[in-house]
Design a protein around this motif. Structure first.
Motif, PDB file in Angstrom:
ATOM      1  N   LEU A  17       0.800  -1.189   0.119  1.00 55.54           N
ATOM      2  CA  LEU A  17      -0.097  -0.104  -0.008  1.00 55.54           C
ATOM      3  C   LEU A  17       0.817   1.336   0.078  1.00 55.54           C
ATOM      4  O   LEU A  17       0.698   2.369  -0.755  1.00 55.54           O
ATOM      5  N   LYS A  18       1.938   1.426   0.769  1.00 56.06           N
ATOM      6  CA  LYS A  18       2.724   2.626   0.884  1.00 56.06           C
ATOM      7  C   LYS A  18       3.430   2.787  -0.353  1.00 56.06           C
ATOM      8  O   LYS A  18       3.690   3.626  -0.964  1.00 56.06           O
ATOM      9  N   ALA A  19       4.007   1.471  -1.125  1.00 55.62           N
ATOM     10  CA  ALA A  19       4.574   1.483  -2.250  1.00 55.62           C
ATOM     11  C   ALA A  19       3.724   2.015  -3.447  1.00 55.62           C
ATOM     12  O   ALA A  19       4.200   2.888  -4.338  1.00 55.62           O
ATOM     13  N   GLY A  20       2.405   1.593  -3.487  1.00 48.77           N
ATOM     14  CA  GLY A  20       1.370   2.223  -4.489  1.00 48.77           C
ATOM     15  C   GLY A  20       1.154   3.613  -4.302  1.00 48.77           C
ATOM     16  O   GLY A  20       1.110   4.282  -5.287  1.00 48.77           O
ATOM     17  N   LYS A  21       1.112   4.180  -3.004  1.00 53.73           N
ATOM     18  CA  LYS A  21       0.784   5.650  -2.821  1.00 53.73           C
ATOM     19  C   LYS A  21       1.987   6.457  -3.234  1.00 53.73           C
ATOM     20  O   LYS A  21       1.822   7.409  -3.716  1.00 53.73           O
ATOM     21  N   GLU A  22       3.211   5.618  -3.047  1.00 52.18           N
ATOM     22  CA  GLU A  22       4.535   6.461  -3.295  1.00 52.18           C
ATOM     23  C   GLU A  22       4.594   6.494  -5.061  1.00 52.18           C
ATOM     24  O   GLU A  22       4.950   7.529  -5.610  1.00 52.18           O
ATOM     25  N   ARG A  23       4.159   5.396  -5.669  1.00 52.01           N
ATOM     26  CA  ARG A  23       4.198   5.435  -7.214  1.00 52.01           C
ATOM     27  C   ARG A  23       3.217   6.273  -7.704  1.00 52.01           C
ATOM     28  O   ARG A  23       3.495   6.995  -8.633  1.00 52.01           O
ATOM     29  N   HIS A  26       4.717   9.660  -7.579  1.00 55.04           N
ATOM     30  CA  HIS A  26       5.636  10.035  -8.527  1.00 55.04           C
ATOM     31  C   HIS A  26       4.992  10.504 -10.050  1.00 55.04           C
ATOM     32  O   HIS A  26       5.373  11.145 -10.787  1.00 55.04           O
ATOM     33  N   LEU A  27       3.906   9.501 -10.218  1.00 56.06           N
ATOM     34  CA  LEU A  27       3.193   9.911 -11.304  1.00 56.06           C
ATOM     35  C   LEU A  27       2.440  11.046 -11.433  1.00 56.06           C
ATOM     36  O   LEU A  27       2.624  11.870 -12.653  1.00 56.06           O
ATOM     37  N   ASN A  28       1.991  11.530 -10.351  1.00 64.29           N
ATOM     38  CA  ASN A  28       1.582  13.192 -10.377  1.00 64.29           C
ATOM     39  C   ASN A  28       2.379  13.999 -10.524  1.00 64.29           C
ATOM     40  O   ASN A  28       2.305  15.241 -11.207  1.00 64.29           O
ATOM     41  N   LEU A  29       3.628  13.742  -9.742  1.00 64.04           N
ATOM     42  CA  LEU A  29       4.776  14.854 -10.090  1.00 64.04           C
ATOM     43  C   LEU A  29       5.366  14.981 -11.540  1.00 64.04           C
ATOM     44  O   LEU A  29       5.411  15.958 -11.851  1.00 64.04           O
ATOM     45  N   LEU A  30       5.349  13.677 -12.204  1.00 64.70           N
ATOM     46  CA  LEU A  30       5.682  13.557 -13.343  1.00 64.70           C
ATOM     47  C   LEU A  30       4.713  14.359 -14.627  1.00 64.70           C
ATOM     48  O   LEU A  30       5.228  15.205 -15.387  1.00 64.70           O
TER      49      LEU A  30
END
Length: 136
Positions: A17-23, A26-30
């Motif tokens: 869950l934590k890895a999914g939120k971080e991903r 990163h996509l929003n930042l991109l």
């Protein structure tokens, strides 16, 4: 017997869950970087267009001027020394949209686009223009 991938996750103590939120972050930042780059490129293009538009010289033609007409048909196979400009023609009328009515050698009139026309200088006019340019 445990599955190897599950064992690897357990061994590294990863949280899905934590890895999914971080991903997702990163996509929003991109996406934000992409939108900012698009905005900057449109600003750059607008500034470059205004710069180039300043360099364009305005051509004004008046009735009675002698002009040359660009011949599009000679674009593909012009021949080695054949000129793409035909004329001189005399301007009979200038329209508001840039179209011009030209008078040919035989007295016939036809319409031409103002972008395909350039001013014709006779030998005497060329000498005068050259002398005036030297004195300035």
């Amino acid at each position: 017997m445990e599955h190897r991938s599950y064992w690897g996750v357990k061994k590294l103590n990863l949280d899905f869950l934590k890895a999914g939120k971080e991903r997702m972050l990163h996509l929003n930042l991109l996406d934000e970087f992409r939108n900012e780059a698009f905005a900057n490129s449109s600003i750059y293009k607008a500034r470059l267009k205004t710069y180039h538009d300043k360099l364009i010289e305005k051509k004004e033609f008046f009735p009675g001027d002698a002009v040359l007409l660009f011949n599009h048909r000679l674009r593909l196979f012009p021949g080695k020394l054949k000129s793409k400009w035909s004329g001189p023609f005399t301007i009979k009328n200038v329209m508001t949209n840039g179209t011009m009515k030209l008078i040919g050698h035989d007295g016939g009139t036809f319409m031409a686009n103002g972008h395909n026309i350039k001013r014709f200088y006779s030998k005497n006019q060329q000498d005068e223009v050259f002398v005036v340019a030297l004195t300035e």
